[in-house]
Structure formats: C-alpha cells, structure tokens
Scaffold this motif. Structure first.
Motif, PDB file in Angstrom:
ATOM      1  N   LEU A   1      38.597 -48.472 -22.032  1.00  0.00           N
ATOM      2  CA  LEU A   1      40.005 -48.328 -22.826  1.00  0.00           C
ATOM      3  C   LEU A   1      38.647 -47.464 -24.171  1.00  0.00           C
ATOM      4  O   LEU A   1      38.949 -46.603 -24.872  1.00  0.00           O
ATOM      5  CB  LEU A   1      40.083 -49.411 -23.736  1.00  0.00           C
ATOM      6  CG  LEU A   1      41.096 -49.440 -22.788  1.00  0.00           C
ATOM      7  CD1 LEU A   1      41.717 -51.465 -22.929  1.00  0.00           C
ATOM      8  CD2 LEU A   1      42.483 -49.294 -22.407  1.00  0.00           C
ATOM      9  N   GLN A   2      37.384 -47.727 -24.681  1.00  0.00           N
ATOM     10  CA  GLN A   2      36.318 -47.441 -25.665  1.00  0.00           C
ATOM     11  C   GLN A   2      36.301 -45.781 -25.763  1.00  0.00           C
ATOM     12  O   GLN A   2      36.415 -45.392 -26.867  1.00  0.00           O
ATOM     13  CB  GLN A   2      35.697 -48.275 -25.749  1.00  0.00           C
ATOM     14  CG  GLN A   2      35.665 -49.434 -26.235  1.00  0.00           C
ATOM     15  CD  GLN A   2      35.259 -49.621 -27.778  1.00  0.00           C
ATOM     16  OE1 GLN A   2      35.459 -48.877 -28.607  1.00  0.00           O
ATOM     17  NE2 GLN A   2      36.056 -50.565 -28.265  1.00  0.00           N
TER      18      GLN A   2
ATOM     19  N   GLU B   1      30.883 -48.378 -31.766  1.00  0.00           N
ATOM     20  CA  GLU B   1      31.898 -49.436 -32.409  1.00  0.00           C
ATOM     21  C   GLU B   1      30.528 -50.023 -32.796  1.00  0.00           C
ATOM     22  O   GLU B   1      29.892 -51.690 -32.963  1.00  0.00           O
ATOM     23  CB  GLU B   1      32.130 -51.038 -31.457  1.00  0.00           C
ATOM     24  CG  GLU B   1      33.925 -50.613 -30.884  1.00  0.00           C
ATOM     25  CD  GLU B   1      34.845 -50.155 -32.012  1.00  0.00           C
ATOM     26  OE1 GLU B   1      34.391 -50.996 -32.437  1.00  0.00           O
ATOM     27  OE2 GLU B   1      35.478 -49.802 -31.540  1.00  0.00           O
TER      28      GLU B   1
ATOM     29  N   VAL C   1      37.892 -53.029 -20.889  1.00  0.00           N
ATOM     30  CA  VAL C   1      37.368 -52.819 -22.397  1.00  0.00           C
ATOM     31  C   VAL C   1      36.991 -51.263 -22.256  1.00  0.00           C
ATOM     32  O   VAL C   1      36.668 -50.819 -23.250  1.00  0.00           O
ATOM     33  CB  VAL C   1      37.352 -54.543 -22.149  1.00  0.00           C
ATOM     34  CG1 VAL C   1      36.460 -54.167 -23.769  1.00  0.00           C
ATOM     35  CG2 VAL C   1      38.080 -55.442 -22.667  1.00  0.00           C
ATOM     36  N   LEU C   2      35.491 -51.531 -21.429  1.00  0.00           N
ATOM     37  CA  LEU C   2      34.914 -50.410 -21.390  1.00  0.00           C
ATOM     38  C   LEU C   2      35.548 -48.925 -21.723  1.00  0.00           C
ATOM     39  O   LEU C   2      35.553 -48.343 -21.999  1.00  0.00           O
ATOM     40  CB  LEU C   2      34.489 -50.642 -20.650  1.00  0.00           C
ATOM     41  CG  LEU C   2      32.682 -50.555 -20.893  1.00  0.00           C
ATOM     42  CD1 LEU C   2      32.450 -50.802 -22.555  1.00  0.00           C
ATOM     43  CD2 LEU C   2      31.493 -50.293 -19.171  1.00  0.00           C
TER      44      LEU C   2
ATOM     45  N   TRP D   1      33.061 -57.141 -30.367  1.00  0.00           N
ATOM     46  CA  TRP D   1      33.389 -55.614 -30.468  1.00  0.00           C
ATOM     47  C   TRP D   1      33.815 -55.069 -29.761  1.00  0.00           C
ATOM     48  O   TRP D   1      34.301 -53.703 -30.672  1.00  0.00           O
ATOM     49  CB  TRP D   1      31.782 -55.789 -31.791  1.00  0.00           C
ATOM     50  CG  TRP D   1      31.484 -56.968 -32.306  1.00  0.00           C
ATOM     51  CD1 TRP D   1      29.976 -56.917 -31.952  1.00  0.00           C
ATOM     52  CD2 TRP D   1      31.294 -58.159 -33.147  1.00  0.00           C
ATOM     53  NE1 TRP D   1      30.022 -58.394 -32.748  1.00  0.00           N
ATOM     54  CE2 TRP D   1      29.941 -58.973 -32.812  1.00  0.00           C
ATOM     55  CE3 TRP D   1      33.064 -58.531 -32.957  1.00  0.00           C
ATOM     56  CZ2 TRP D   1      29.902 -59.680 -33.869  1.00  0.00           C
ATOM     57  CZ3 TRP D   1      32.487 -59.416 -33.683  1.00  0.00           C
ATOM     58  CH2 TRP D   1      31.702 -60.556 -34.132  1.00  0.00           C
ATOM     59  N   PHE D   2      33.428 -54.640 -28.872  1.00  0.00           N
ATOM     60  CA  PHE D   2      34.213 -53.980 -27.684  1.00  0.00           C
ATOM     61  C   PHE D   2      35.204 -54.052 -27.275  1.00  0.00           C
ATOM     62  O   PHE D   2      36.227 -53.174 -27.264  1.00  0.00           O
ATOM     63  CB  PHE D   2      33.759 -52.913 -26.805  1.00  0.00           C
ATOM     64  CG  PHE D   2      32.544 -52.772 -27.119  1.00  0.00           C
ATOM     65  CD1 PHE D   2      31.398 -52.840 -28.326  1.00  0.00           C
ATOM     66  CD2 PHE D   2      31.511 -52.539 -25.641  1.00  0.00           C
ATOM     67  CE1 PHE D   2      30.511 -51.698 -28.547  1.00  0.00           C
ATOM     68  CE2 PHE D   2      30.072 -51.342 -25.819  1.00  0.00           C
ATOM     69  CZ  PHE D   2      30.064 -51.133 -27.232  1.00  0.00           C
ATOM     70  N   PHE D   3      36.091 -55.125 -27.765  1.00  0.00           N
ATOM     71  CA  PHE D   3      37.514 -55.699 -27.216  1.00  0.00           C
ATOM     72  C   PHE D   3      38.815 -55.239 -28.137  1.00  0.00           C
ATOM     73  O   PHE D   3      38.374 -54.795 -29.021  1.00  0.00           O
ATOM     74  CB  PHE D   3      37.707 -57.155 -27.623  1.00  0.00           C
ATOM     75  CG  PHE D   3      37.071 -58.078 -26.440  1.00  0.00           C
ATOM     76  CD1 PHE D   3      35.662 -57.844 -25.963  1.00  0.00           C
ATOM     77  CD2 PHE D   3      36.558 -59.675 -26.791  1.00  0.00           C
ATOM     78  CE1 PHE D   3      34.988 -59.062 -24.396  1.00  0.00           C
ATOM     79  CE2 PHE D   3      35.965 -60.066 -25.798  1.00  0.00           C
ATOM     80  CZ  PHE D   3      35.013 -59.570 -24.691  1.00  0.00           C
ATOM     81  N   PRO D   4      39.574 -55.335 -27.706  1.00  0.00           N
ATOM     82  CA  PRO D   4      40.784 -54.627 -28.352  1.00  0.00           C
ATOM     83  C   PRO D   4      40.799 -55.828 -29.712  1.00  0.00           C
ATOM     84  O   PRO D   4      40.296 -56.988 -29.319  1.00  0.00           O
ATOM     85  CB  PRO D   4      41.823 -54.767 -27.587  1.00  0.00           C
ATOM     86  CG  PRO D   4      41.247 -54.889 -26.226  1.00  0.00           C
ATOM     87  CD  PRO D   4      40.217 -55.441 -26.050  1.00  0.00           C
TER      88      PRO D   4
ATOM     89  N   LEU E   1      41.985 -59.576 -29.025  1.00  0.00           N
ATOM     90  CA  LEU E   1      41.256 -60.223 -28.016  1.00  0.00           C
ATOM     91  C   LEU E   1      40.017 -60.717 -29.008  1.00  0.00           C
ATOM     92  O   LEU E   1      39.449 -61.316 -28.452  1.00  0.00           O
ATOM     93  CB  LEU E   1      40.924 -58.996 -26.960  1.00  0.00           C
ATOM     94  CG  LEU E   1      40.119 -60.409 -25.855  1.00  0.00           C
ATOM     95  CD1 LEU E   1      41.284 -60.740 -24.988  1.00  0.00           C
ATOM     96  CD2 LEU E   1      40.521 -58.688 -25.067  1.00  0.00           C
TER      97      LEU E   1
END
Lengths: 278, 268
Positions: free
Chosen positions: A58-59, B56, A55-56, B199-202, B205
């Motif tokens: 991907l950001q 974000e 997840v990290l 809030w970092f999740f896609p 999710l």
C-alpha cells in the motif's frame, strides 16, 4: 505382494488411520469454547500475515515488479499451500519434544510407518481457518489481477497450488529429519521452514545471489507462488532472473526436488534415532 | 515478607546462567535471526528504493539499522508468550511459589530479564555483527543515542517480561491459556513492528499499535538505538516505555493478589 492383493487391501489398510483421524476430529470438536478460540487465533494468524504483505504494497506502487494485486496473488497461493501443508505435516515440529520425552519410542513399536503416524497424531482442524484466509485472498486477487478465464489459467493455478502444498510439506518433513540430529537446535530449521514461507511471499527479483541460491533453488520457495504468478500474469520477473517465461509450469519439478531432499533427510534422521532408553 | 534487592539480583544472575547451558539452541536462534534478517533486507530495501530512496522517514541506511537491531533483539524479548509460569499456574505448582519469601512477580521478572540479557551474547550481538559486516549499518548521528538506546533496550526486555507475566496470570481465571498465548504470539510481533516498522502502517493501525505495550518492546528501542529519532523524540520514546513498565508492573501486582485468592489447588 501381488497387485491383486493391494487393491482390496487399501481400504482395510487405511482403516486404522481413518479411525484415528475421526477420533481427533471428534475430540477437538468436543471442547467447543477452546476450539472456537483456536479457530479465531488461526484466522488472525492468516489476517496478520496478509497485513504484513498488504501494508508494504500500500506504501509503494510496485516492489520487484509486483503491484498490490499481483503480490496478493503470490501471497494467496503460498498461504493456501503452507496452511494445508502445516495442517497435515506441521506437527513434525514436535519431534524434538517427543525425542526429549522419550515418547517417540511408542511410534516405533507400532506396525505403521512413522511419518504416517506422526501425520495423524495431531491433525489440527483449527488450521482450516488459516487456509480460509488464503482462499479468500486468492479469490480477491484473481478478481483484481483478472487473468483470462481459460484452461491454461485454471491448469496453471492448480499446478501451482498442488506444487506449493507439496513443497511446503516437504520442508516440514525435511526439517523433521534434521531435528533428530539437532534436538535443542530445532530453531535452525525454522529459519528455512518459516523463513521459506516468508520468502515464498516475496518477489524473487529482490533477492541477491545467496538468497536466490537458498530460497530460489535449494529450497525451491520461488517456485511455490512467485514464478507461477509471473508466468500466469506474463510479468517480466522471469526474464530478470534469466529464466524463460514458461518457468511457472516447472513448479512440479521443484516439488519433486523438495521431496527428494525431504526423503533423504527423513531416512537419515529416523535411522539415527537411538531410542529413549529405559 | 519480601526478598531484598540482593535476592532478585541473584535470581537475575541465575536466569542468565541457566540460559548459558543451551548453546545449540542459541546457535539455532542465530541462524534463524540472520536468515530472516536477510529476507527483510531484500524486501524492505526494494520497498525503500521503489519509493524513491525514502519511505516514511527511512532511507536504506535507517531501514538496515531497523532490521538488524530488531533482529538482534528477537532472542531477548518474549514475543511468543510462552512461559514456565503459565504451566505452573495450570498445574497448581504456583502454590509453592507463593510460599517462598520472595514476590512472585519480582522473581519471575528478574529471572526472565537475566535470560534476556544472556541471549544478547550468543544471539543478539552476533546477529547485529552479521548485519554490520554483510549489509552495513550506519552509526547513529549523535553519540548519546547509544547510552539512551541501551536504557531503552533494558526497558524493552523488562516490559516484555512484565507483559508476559500478565498473560500467564490470566491462568488463575481460565484453565486453558493456550488460545490466549497463540493470540499473543500473533499480535505481539505484528504490533511491535517486527516485520514492518509500525510507522508504515495506515494511521488507524499505527494508533492501535501505539495503544498496546508491544511497540515499547521492539519499535521504540530500535528507533532510539538506530538514531531514527533523536533529542526529544528519543526521550519521549523512553518516557512512554517507563509508563508501560509502571502500568504492567502495577497490573501484575493487582492480578497476582486477585489470582492468589482465586487459586484452587486440586490436592489428593
């Protein structure tokens, strides 16, 4: 004891352990539903840990010089190593429970080394599911990063995986030894065993000096996956830390150091134990 | 027959005092919370900087507040799903609890909240202090973020207690709840936003996480206390928490009554 005695003796001496392990395996397989739920949970542990990393990355494009593919490779090596170590010696975590309940005395009575008995006392097959996530991640990461398929690549990967497993196993044993002293404070060692696992998935270039000292060298977590990947993919993380490009090859030395720590801690802990009385 | 409010208050105080005897455990927890805090600082600060200083809606200060407030809360919210009650249900000891003139759910929640509140003294506040002193945590922009944040915090520890109560009562129907407990442990931390803010999740999710009570145990109070959300956003978080509290309490009452009928005590 002469050398000739030990060679034929090995099969005979390992027989009790093999019998114990075989009985653990069959006992876990007999409760099928419970075993399936356990397998599923373990699989999910692996997936969630993978997601925490993915997840990290991907950001943002890169963190500490790693892109998603390279970070995945670091995660995979660390995760396979940790899962296997956890399966074999992870139940060293239970020492405070055994000490409190006084059941540890039973282990002392048997004519087998304490650590070997603990290792075979609770071999959890479900943890295989977790290692499977790491193995799949490893295959995918190798496909994405596409290092040249050479003897060097294969050798470095094998060295990294074996060293990572040994390092994490050493962490569990180190923690086990310390727990003889701490009992109620067992969570202190979690900071370094599970914190170490978390640290092993990070690029060491993002750490400040104190973290580098603790997780880079004292507990050599950077050597389990990050530094071998830096060497494998020829990244500049090593130079940033002032280390040579071939630093990843020194992972076995880190494993040796970790086991030296573990051996000292374990010996002191086992000697310190006074028994449950009664 | 139900106990009065005074009874539950006494149980809460008892839970608080019971926890105070485990000093070494609290110290161990503090070491673990702080170590993980520093590792989170390293990777998340690097991520925010790699994103050009803001990710974000989080800048370095906001992410620091997120890290240290959530680490400070860890000792007070039950994200591992382990409870004494689960064991009491498995062994049948819970039958004794049903005989007492207090509500089983009420007594459990009061004791748990008492323990949680105590944990802030040796674990939570020192963890936060380490973060403030070593890394630096900016104060929220608005003064009322603090009182509202404290309300949100209290709601969070209570929701954590009412939710693990639901997990424990599943033991009335299935004998071995350990598998479920591990599942709870794995999912709760991740969906509560323990390692990465949700809030970092896609998108999908984040939606999935918001459909569970877990963000109400960690993410929302962290947002309110750190001042990342203010005004109506903060109020909205607290309202959602109240919603989860009511829902989990109602579900717990219903499961207790249904479970009581299911309860089989093996005598002899």
């Amino acid at each position: 004891m002469s050398r000739t005695d030990t060679a034929p003796g090995l099969a005979a001496r390992s027989a009790p352990y093999r019998a114990v392990i075989a009985s653990r395996v069959s006992s876990q397989r007999s409760h099928r539903t419970s075993f399936r739920v356990d397998l599923l949970s373990s699989l999910l542990v692996g997936l969630v840990e993978l997601a925490e990393v993915a997840v990290l990355y991907l950001q943002v494009e890169r963190i500490g010089g790693l892109d998603l593919a390279a970070a995945l490779l670091v995660f995979a090596i660390a995760d396979v190593g940790f899962s296997v170590a956890d399966m074999v010696v992870g139940h060293c975590d239970n020492i405070p429970t055994y000490v409190r309940a006084g059941t540890l005395d039973v282990f002392y009575l048997r004519p087998q080394p304490l650590l070997l008995q603990l290792m075979t006392s609770d071999l959890q097959l479900r943890r295989i599911a977790r290692a499977a996530v790491g193995v799949v991640a490893l295959v995918v990461a190798l496909g994405l990063t596409d290092p040249p398929f050479t003897v060097r690549t294969v050798a470095l990967l094998v060295v990294a995986l074996v060293s990572a497993t040994l390092c994490f196993a050493a962490m569990f044993v180190w923690a086990g030894g310390v727990q003889f002293f701490l009992i109620d404070g067992a969570e202190t060692t979690n900071a370094f065993v599970y914190g170490g696992r978390y640290a092993a998935t990070q690029p060491a270039t993002v750490w400040g000096r104190p973290l580098l000292v603790v997780f880079g060298f004292f507990f050599p977590m950077a050597f389990t996956a990050y530094l071998p990947v830096v060497t494998l993919l020829d990244l500049d993380g090593g130079q940033q830390l002032g280390l040579p490009g071939w630093i990843g090859w020194t992972a076995p030395l880190a494993a040796l150091w970790a086991w030296a720590l573990a051996a000292v801690s374990w010996r002191l802990g086992v000697r310190h134990y006074q028994g449950g009385g009664g | 027959m139900r106990g009065s409010g005074r009874t539950y208050w006494r149980l809460l105080v008892a839970g608080f005092r019971r926890q105070s005897t485990y000093r070494l455990a609290a110290l161990g927890g503090l070491v673990a919370n702080a170590t993980f805090g520093f590792l989170k600082v390293a990777i998340l600060f690097a991520a925010v900087r790699a994103a050009g200083g803001e990710l974000e809606g989080y800048d370095v200060g906001a992410i620091s507040a997120y890290i240290w407030v959530s680490q400070a809360m860890l000792g007070s919210v039950n994200l591992n799903g382990r409870t004494d009650l689960a064991e009491r249900i498995r062994t049948g000891d819970v039958a004794v609890d049903f005989l007492r003139p207090v509500d089983v759910q009420g007594a459990f929640v009061a004791t748990e909240v008492g323990r949680s509140l105590f944990a802030f003294l040796p674990r939570g506040l020192p963890t936060l202090a380490i973060g403030v002193l070593v890394v630096g945590v900016p104060l929220p922009d608005h003064a009322w973020a603090l009182p509202l944040g404290l309300v949100s915090l209290l709601l969070a520890v209570t929701i954590s207690a009412t939710t693990v109560y639901l997990l424990a009562t599943s033991g009335f129907w299935i004998v071995e709840t350990r598998g479920l407990q591990i599942l709870y442990m794995v999912l709760s931390g991740f969906l509560a936003g323990l390692f990465i803010p949700i809030w970092f999740f896609p998108e999908w999710l984040a939606v999935l996480a918001s459909a569970t009570p877990f963000p109400a145990m960690l993410m929302y109070p962290t947002d309110v206390l750190s001042g990342r959300v203010d005004g109506s956003g903060a109020l909205m978080h607290v309202l959602v928490q109240v919603g989860w509290l009511l829902a989990t309490v109602a579900a717990g009452q219903w499961l207790t009554r249904a479970g009581r009928r299911r309860l089989e005590v093996q005598g002899g």
